[in-house]
Design a protein around this motif. Sequence first.
Motif, short mmCIF file in Angstrom:
data_model
loop_
_atom_site.label_atom_id
_atom_site.label_comp_id
_atom_site.label_asym_id
_atom_site.label_seq_id
_atom_site.Cartn_x
_atom_site.Cartn_y
_atom_site.Cartn_z
N LEU B 23 -65.97 -12.93 53.52
CA LEU B 23 -66.18 -11.97 52.45
C LEU B 23 -66.54 -12.68 51.15
O LEU B 23 -67.41 -12.22 50.40
N TYR B 24 -65.91 -13.80 50.88
CA TYR B 24 -66.25 -14.56 49.68
C TYR B 24 -67.71 -15.00 49.76
O TYR B 24 -68.46 -14.88 48.78
N SER B 25 -68.11 -15.52 50.89
CA SER B 25 -69.48 -16.00 51.05
C SER B 25 -70.48 -14.85 50.84
O SER B 25 -71.49 -15.00 50.14
N PHE B 26 -70.18 -13.70 51.42
CA PHE B 26 -71.05 -12.53 51.25
C PHE B 26 -71.12 -12.13 49.78
O PHE B 26 -72.19 -11.91 49.22
N LEU B 27 -69.96 -12.05 49.13
CA LEU B 27 -69.93 -11.60 47.74
C LEU B 27 -70.58 -12.63 46.82
O LEU B 27 -71.23 -12.27 45.84
N ALA B 28 -70.42 -13.91 47.13
CA ALA B 28 -71.04 -14.94 46.29
C ALA B 28 -72.56 -14.84 46.36
O ALA B 28 -73.25 -14.97 45.34
N ARG B 29 -73.07 -14.56 47.54
CA ARG B 29 -74.52 -14.41 47.67
C ARG B 29 -74.97 -13.07 47.13
O ARG B 29 -76.05 -12.96 46.56
N TRP B 30 -74.18 -12.04 47.30
CA TRP B 30 -74.56 -10.70 46.83
C TRP B 30 -74.62 -10.67 45.31
O TRP B 30 -75.54 -10.14 44.71
N THR B 31 -73.58 -11.27 44.67
CA THR B 31 -73.50 -11.21 43.22
C THR B 31 -74.27 -12.34 42.55
O THR B 31 -74.67 -12.21 41.40
N ASP B 33 -72.76 -14.96 41.75
CA ASP B 33 -71.78 -15.40 40.77
C ASP B 33 -70.50 -15.77 41.53
O ASP B 33 -69.78 -14.90 42.00
N ASP B 34 -70.23 -17.07 41.64
CA ASP B 34 -69.07 -17.51 42.42
C ASP B 34 -67.75 -17.02 41.82
O ASP B 34 -66.82 -16.66 42.55
N ALA B 35 -67.66 -17.03 40.50
CA ALA B 35 -66.42 -16.59 39.85
C ALA B 35 -66.16 -15.11 40.11
O ALA B 35 -65.03 -14.69 40.39
N ALA B 36 -67.21 -14.32 40.03
CA ALA B 36 -67.06 -12.88 40.30
C ALA B 36 -66.66 -12.66 41.75
O ALA B 36 -65.83 -11.80 42.06
N ALA B 37 -67.25 -13.44 42.65
CA ALA B 37 -66.91 -13.30 44.08
C ALA B 37 -65.44 -13.61 44.30
O ALA B 37 -64.75 -12.94 45.09
N GLU B 38 -64.95 -14.62 43.60
CA GLU B 38 -63.53 -14.99 43.72
C GLU B 38 -62.64 -13.83 43.28
O GLU B 38 -61.66 -13.49 43.95
N ASP B 39 -62.97 -13.20 42.17
CA ASP B 39 -62.18 -12.06 41.68
C ASP B 39 -62.28 -10.88 42.64
O ASP B 39 -61.30 -10.23 42.96
N LEU B 40 -63.49 -10.62 43.08
CA LEU B 40 -63.71 -9.42 43.89
C LEU B 40 -63.01 -9.50 45.24
O LEU B 40 -62.48 -8.50 45.73
N VAL B 41 -63.01 -10.69 45.86
CA VAL B 41 -62.41 -10.77 47.19
C VAL B 41 -60.90 -10.55 47.09
O VAL B 41 -60.29 -9.92 47.96
N GLN B 42 -60.30 -11.04 46.01
CA GLN B 42 -58.86 -10.80 45.83
C GLN B 42 -58.59 -9.33 45.54
O GLN B 42 -57.65 -8.73 46.08
N GLU B 43 -59.41 -8.76 44.68
CA GLU B 43 -59.25 -7.34 44.33
C GLU B 43 -59.38 -6.46 45.57
O GLU B 43 -58.65 -5.48 45.74
N LEU B 44 -60.30 -6.82 46.43
CA LEU B 44 -60.51 -6.06 47.66
C LEU B 44 -59.23 -5.95 48.48
O LEU B 44 -58.81 -4.87 48.89
N ALA B 72 -68.31 -4.59 44.35
CA ALA B 72 -69.31 -5.38 43.64
C ALA B 72 -70.25 -4.45 42.86
O ALA B 72 -70.61 -4.75 41.72
N ILE B 73 -70.61 -3.34 43.47
CA ILE B 73 -71.47 -2.37 42.78
C ILE B 73 -70.78 -1.86 41.53
O ILE B 73 -71.36 -1.77 40.46
N ASP B 74 -69.50 -1.49 41.66
CA ASP B 74 -68.74 -1.02 40.50
C ASP B 74 -68.75 -2.06 39.39
O ASP B 74 -68.99 -1.76 38.23
N ARG B 75 -68.47 -3.27 39.76
CA ARG B 75 -68.39 -4.33 38.76
C ARG B 75 -69.73 -4.51 38.06
O ARG B 75 -69.82 -4.62 36.85
N TYR B 76 -70.77 -4.52 38.83
CA TYR B 76 -72.07 -4.82 38.24
C TYR B 76 -72.70 -3.61 37.59
O TYR B 76 -73.54 -3.76 36.70
N ARG B 77 -72.27 -2.43 37.96
CA ARG B 77 -72.73 -1.26 37.22
C ARG B 77 -72.11 -1.26 35.84
O ARG B 77 -72.75 -0.94 34.84
N GLU B 78 -70.85 -1.63 35.76
CA GLU B 78 -70.17 -1.70 34.46
C GLU B 78 -70.80 -2.75 33.57
O GLU B 78 -70.82 -2.61 32.36
#
Lengths: 218, 173
Positions: B23-31, B33-44, B72-78
């Motif tokens: 999930l981290y790898s997916f989110l890092a590539r999707w966003t 942004d490695d830092a955002a991916a780190e936050d998002l995977v924990q939040e998930l 990720a969509i929520d975060r990046y829409r904001e």
Amino acid sequence: MNALDDTDPRGELEDAVMLAALAVLPERPAPPDLVQSFRRQLAREHQGGPDVRWWLITGIAALVAIAAGGGWWHERQSRLEDAQQAQHQLASALQSLSTGVRLQAIDAAVRAGRHGDEVERALIAALLNDPNTNVRLAAAEALGRIARPDILRKAVRRALAVENSPFVQVTLLSATGRLPVEERRAAINPLLVRGDIDPLVVREARDRVREPSNGDSR
Amino acid sequence: MAAVWRGDTTALDALFVRHHQRLYSFLARWTGDDAAAEDLVQELFLKLLRLPGGRIKGEVRPWLFLVARNLAIDRYREEHHDGSATIDASIRDESPMPLDQITADELTEHLDEALTALPRMHREVLLLRGVEGLGARDISGVLNCSEGAVRVRLHRATLALRKVWRARHGDER
């Protein structure tokens, strides 16, 4: 979308090579301390949990006992007072500074399965004003399950006019499922007139206004 | 998952350990942004404890990608990211690298860069299908669209990836 000729044999070969390479693309390595970081966050989220749960459970027990006509509260007046107190406790918990407590309060309200005015008002306030997306999401789900239909319709209408999270928007749309079609349309319309909504959410909204009702009005 | 929804934090921890890397790898590539991916995977995963139980139909893994993408969509829409990508003209001076002359390591490195250059709507379907190996049915659940729409999006994404690749490494027709 673009002018590429998708019957290009060379292109098809390139696509095959790239798709095969994607299948073995190495993972982006997670930070080595990510698991520990998560465990610290998890521990923080659950600090004070048992104490909070104790008095929330007390409140739930009061509501459930009243619903079942439980005799161990003895007097009808005493039961009403305790029900009010339980509602007040849940509503107060919904204003806690702790996100975890607010979420547990919403969960307790759903499990109690009862709606008093004070709890409904607190859930609506959480839906409209809570800064945390997860809390607003939980409030949307809770109202969808326990709020009276007229309250639900008004809450959804107000929330869809201002909510920016697609996740919460979709949950609100789902919550309208038990409303009669005309009331559902009235609740969803504020979202459809906005110009800033994800197309997938718009499509979901349009599908919802066409669906027959899936629940009984209380 | 049933244990997680009963509030079992040990079960949640085990679920995190098992799935967080993908999930981290997916989110890092999707966003991007490695830092955002780190936050998002924990939040998930913290979010899983708060959801009312019994929400998954089918396998857990596609559902986790669905939740990850929505967060990720929520975060990046904001943050008002529009997800659009442009081909960075400043890197066009790389020497041409046709696919039939490239090594596997070079392909991997440059393919990752090419993915990053794609708009998110193309990037995510390639990540889910090409990288994570999800089928069209599972992807349709993640993206909340029909299986037919998934196939169309995958086709378009492949064309877009080809275009990016050619712009960077070979002639663009």
